[in-house]
Design a protein around this motif. Structure first.
Motif, PDB file in Angstrom:
ATOM      1  N   ALA A   1     -18.322  45.193  48.589  1.00 55.89           N
ATOM      2  CA  ALA A   1     -18.245  43.883  49.114  1.00 55.89           C
ATOM      3  C   ALA A   1     -19.354  43.121  48.456  1.00 55.89           C
ATOM      4  CB  ALA A   1     -18.553  44.129  50.460  1.00 55.89           C
ATOM      5  N   ILE A   2     -19.143  41.938  48.248  1.00 56.47           N
ATOM      6  CA  ILE A   2     -20.107  40.593  47.768  1.00 56.47           C
ATOM      7  C   ILE A   2     -20.432  39.927  49.207  1.00 56.47           C
ATOM      8  CG2 ILE A   2     -20.289  38.676  46.344  1.00 56.47           C
ATOM      9  CD1 ILE A   2     -18.069  39.975  44.565  1.00 56.47           C
ATOM     10  N   THR A   3     -21.883  39.832  49.070  1.00 50.24           N
ATOM     11  CA  THR A   3     -22.266  38.753  50.222  1.00 50.24           C
ATOM     12  C   THR A   3     -22.936  37.604  49.570  1.00 50.24           C
ATOM     13  OG1 THR A   3     -22.806  40.602  51.576  1.00 50.24           O
ATOM     14  CG2 THR A   3     -23.720  38.381  52.284  1.00 50.24           C
ATOM     15  N   ALA A   4     -22.632  36.416  50.160  1.00 55.99           N
ATOM     16  CA  ALA A   4     -23.062  35.061  49.645  1.00 55.99           C
ATOM     17  C   ALA A   4     -24.553  34.923  50.186  1.00 55.99           C
ATOM     18  CB  ALA A   4     -22.330  34.063  49.835  1.00 55.99           C
ATOM     19  N   ASP A   5     -25.320  34.254  49.468  1.00 56.40           N
ATOM     20  CA  ASP A   5     -26.740  33.773  50.106  1.00 56.40           C
ATOM     21  C   ASP A   5     -26.491  32.552  50.967  1.00 56.40           C
ATOM     22  OD1 ASP A   5     -26.505  31.695  48.122  1.00 56.40           O
ATOM     23  OD2 ASP A   5     -28.047  32.295  46.979  1.00 56.40           O
ATOM     24  N   LEU A   6     -27.757  32.002  51.542  1.00 52.36           N
ATOM     25  CA  LEU A   6     -27.561  30.739  52.074  1.00 52.36           C
ATOM     26  C   LEU A   6     -26.997  29.513  51.553  1.00 52.36           C
ATOM     27  CD1 LEU A   6     -30.554  31.184  53.939  1.00 52.36           C
ATOM     28  CD2 LEU A   6     -28.537  31.572  54.936  1.00 52.36           C
ATOM     29  N   THR A   7     -26.811  29.654  50.031  1.00 53.80           N
ATOM     30  CA  THR A   7     -26.310  28.448  49.445  1.00 53.80           C
ATOM     31  C   THR A   7     -24.757  28.829  49.057  1.00 53.80           C
ATOM     32  OG1 THR A   7     -26.683  29.048  47.355  1.00 53.80           O
ATOM     33  CG2 THR A   7     -28.520  27.949  48.493  1.00 53.80           C
ATOM     34  N   GLY A   8     -24.377  29.998  49.561  1.00 54.30           N
ATOM     35  CA  GLY A   8     -22.907  30.246  49.273  1.00 54.30           C
ATOM     36  C   GLY A   8     -22.691  30.980  48.014  1.00 54.30           C
ATOM     37  N   ARG A   9     -23.431  31.100  47.161  1.00 52.66           N
ATOM     38  CA  ARG A   9     -23.241  32.014  46.013  1.00 52.66           C
ATOM     39  C   ARG A   9     -23.424  33.543  46.343  1.00 52.66           C
ATOM     40  NH1 ARG A   9     -26.749  27.841  44.701  1.00 52.66           N
ATOM     41  NH2 ARG A   9     -25.570  26.430  42.834  1.00 52.66           N
ATOM     42  N   GLY A  10     -22.385  34.283  45.812  1.00 48.47           N
ATOM     43  CA  GLY A  10     -22.333  35.604  45.748  1.00 48.47           C
ATOM     44  C   GLY A  10     -23.672  36.343  45.080  1.00 48.47           C
ATOM     45  N   ARG A  11     -24.484  37.017  45.893  1.00 46.88           N
ATOM     46  CA  ARG A  11     -25.729  37.273  45.359  1.00 46.88           C
ATOM     47  C   ARG A  11     -26.136  38.743  45.560  1.00 46.88           C
ATOM     48  NH1 ARG A  11     -29.166  33.524  42.934  1.00 46.88           N
ATOM     49  NH2 ARG A  11     -29.994  35.364  42.079  1.00 46.88           N
ATOM     50  N   VAL A  12     -25.330  39.286  46.596  1.00 44.84           N
ATOM     51  CA  VAL A  12     -25.709  40.741  46.823  1.00 44.84           C
ATOM     52  C   VAL A  12     -24.338  41.685  46.927  1.00 44.84           C
ATOM     53  CG1 VAL A  12     -26.348  42.295  48.633  1.00 44.84           C
ATOM     54  CG2 VAL A  12     -27.624  39.892  48.426  1.00 44.84           C
ATOM     55  N   VAL A  13     -24.579  42.755  46.248  1.00 44.71           N
ATOM     56  CA  VAL A  13     -23.165  43.624  45.987  1.00 44.71           C
ATOM     57  C   VAL A  13     -23.791  44.938  46.527  1.00 44.71           C
ATOM     58  CG1 VAL A  13     -21.460  44.431  44.181  1.00 44.71           C
ATOM     59  CG2 VAL A  13     -22.693  42.463  44.025  1.00 44.71           C
ATOM     60  N   GLU A  14     -22.557  45.611  47.452  1.00 48.30           N
ATOM     61  CA  GLU A  14     -22.821  46.936  47.904  1.00 48.30           C
ATOM     62  C   GLU A  14     -21.831  47.678  47.793  1.00 48.30           C
ATOM     63  OE1 GLU A  14     -22.976  44.778  51.659  1.00 48.30           O
ATOM     64  OE2 GLU A  14     -21.720  46.333  52.655  1.00 48.30           O
ATOM     65  N   GLY A  15     -21.977  48.882  47.689  1.00 44.77           N
ATOM     66  CA  GLY A  15     -20.988  49.755  47.733  1.00 44.77           C
ATOM     67  C   GLY A  15     -20.999  51.084  48.255  1.00 44.77           C
ATOM     68  N   ARG A  16     -20.184  52.194  48.989  1.00 47.63           N
ATOM     69  CA  ARG A  16     -20.556  53.319  49.163  1.00 47.63           C
ATOM     70  C   ARG A  16     -20.294  54.523  48.133  1.00 47.63           C
ATOM     71  NH1 ARG A  16     -16.988  53.061  52.883  1.00 47.63           N
ATOM     72  NH2 ARG A  16     -15.467  54.249  51.500  1.00 47.63           N
ATOM     73  N   LEU A  17     -20.994  55.174  47.696  1.00 45.74           N
ATOM     74  CA  LEU A  17     -21.087  56.147  46.447  1.00 45.74           C
ATOM     75  C   LEU A  17     -20.126  56.995  46.669  1.00 45.74           C
ATOM     76  CD1 LEU A  17     -24.539  55.959  44.884  1.00 45.74           C
ATOM     77  CD2 LEU A  17     -22.577  54.759  44.074  1.00 45.74           C
ATOM     78  N   PRO A  18     -19.314  57.605  45.578  1.00 40.79           N
ATOM     79  CA  PRO A  18     -18.350  58.554  46.133  1.00 40.79           C
ATOM     80  C   PRO A  18     -18.815  59.908  46.266  1.00 40.79           C
ATOM     81  CG  PRO A  18     -18.059  58.033  43.589  1.00 40.79           C
ATOM     82  CD  PRO A  18     -19.157  56.941  44.363  1.00 40.79           C
TER      83      PRO A  18
END
Ligand SMILES: C[S@@+](CC[C@H](N)C(=O)[O-])C[C@H]1O[C@@H](n2cnc3c(N)ncnc32)[C@H](O)[C@@H]1O
Length: 253
Positions: free
Chosen positions: A236-253
């Motif tokens: 998943a990508i999460t946007a910062d307060l200015t609406g830009r995607g700046r954080v990416v997360e994942g569950r490792l296999p």
């Protein structure tokens, strides 16, 4: 006067910065200034000169807010950025269901992420690692000042990530070229800024349940795809307060 001088020096937000400097010297907040920006204020000149030279405001003030904390800030480590607060939020979210989570912060810098995580999740066992002895010294000062118990060590982040964690978080260096950056970035350690491919190196090395990465503006999709190729779930990508995607997360296999 201060505002005009900072504007002439090319500072993006001259009024706000002038207010910060004056408020700092008067021991008040920007909103508490109540029209005193034009006053003669003892000690302003050396601070103004530093800011005119485009030294980051956080270094000139010597401290900076991050989440619920006030961190000491100087040229030994990167200035904590607002988008990094979003990374902390996502790390707290993925760790929510994990009891006493073991969290590794790769590239701890001033300690911003590691210390905010410990502050907001006191039962977490948080380790911060950095290649820079200078950054670690600053992180240690911040940990002591704030009374937050995190482990801090020197070394390579990818090696440490392979040790086995619940969550590996990182805001690694991701600026591809320092040639055309704004003057303030030249005051920050190059080792904190310049980098390429660090997210993939870390994701490949990590033994963890989750990874949460901060990425540069425009890099989120590429990093999310890379995590997908490595077999991660829940990317998943999460946007910062200015609406830009700046954080990416994942569950490792
Ligand atoms: C972008 S700064 C992040 C600092 C802090 N985490 C923050 O968000 O404000 C990246 C940090 O990674 C460190 N670093 C660079 N290469 C590294 C490596 N191979 N292993 C561990 N740390 C590294 C730098 O010294 C720097 O402190």
């Amino acid at each position: 006067m201060a505002e005009r001088r900072l504007a002439a020096a090319g500072v993006d937000t001259p009024r706000v910065d002038a207010e910060w400097l004056v408020a700092h010297l008067l021991g008040t907040t920007r909103s508490g200034l109540a029209g005193r920006l034009g006053d003669e204020v003892d000690g302003l000149e050396p601070l103004l000169v530093r800011r005119e030279a485009r030294e980051p405001l956080a270094y000139v003030l010597g401290e900076w807010g991050f989440r619920r904390l006030t961190l000491k800030t100087d040229a030994r480590a990167l200035v904590p950025r607002p988008e990094t607060e979003t990374l902390v939020e996502r790390a707290l979210a993925v760790a929510e269901e994990i009891e006493r989570p073991r969290i590794l912060d790769v590239g701890v810098g001033s300690g911003a992420i590691a210390l905010a995580l410990k502050d907001e999740r006191p039962d977490a066992r948080v380790t911060g690692i950095d290649v820079s002895a200078d950054a670690l010294a600053l992180a240690r000062e911040n940990a002591e000042r704030l009374g937050l118990d995190v482990e801090l060590r020197q070394g390579d982040g990818a090696e440490a990530a392979a040790e086995g964690w619940d969550v590996v978080v990182a805001n690694p260096p991701y600026v591809e070229s320092l040639a055309d950056v704004q003057p303030e970035l030249r005051w920050e350690p190059a080792v904190a800024l310049a980098g390429r491919g660090e997210h993939e190196r870390l994701a490949r090395a990590a033994r963890a349940r989750f990874v949460v990465f901060e990425v540069g503006d425009g890099q989120a999709q590429e990093v999310a795809e890379m995590l997908g190729r490595l077999g991660c779930g829940g990317v998943a990508i999460t946007a910062d307060l200015t609406g830009r995607g700046r954080v990416v997360e994942g569950r490792l296999p």
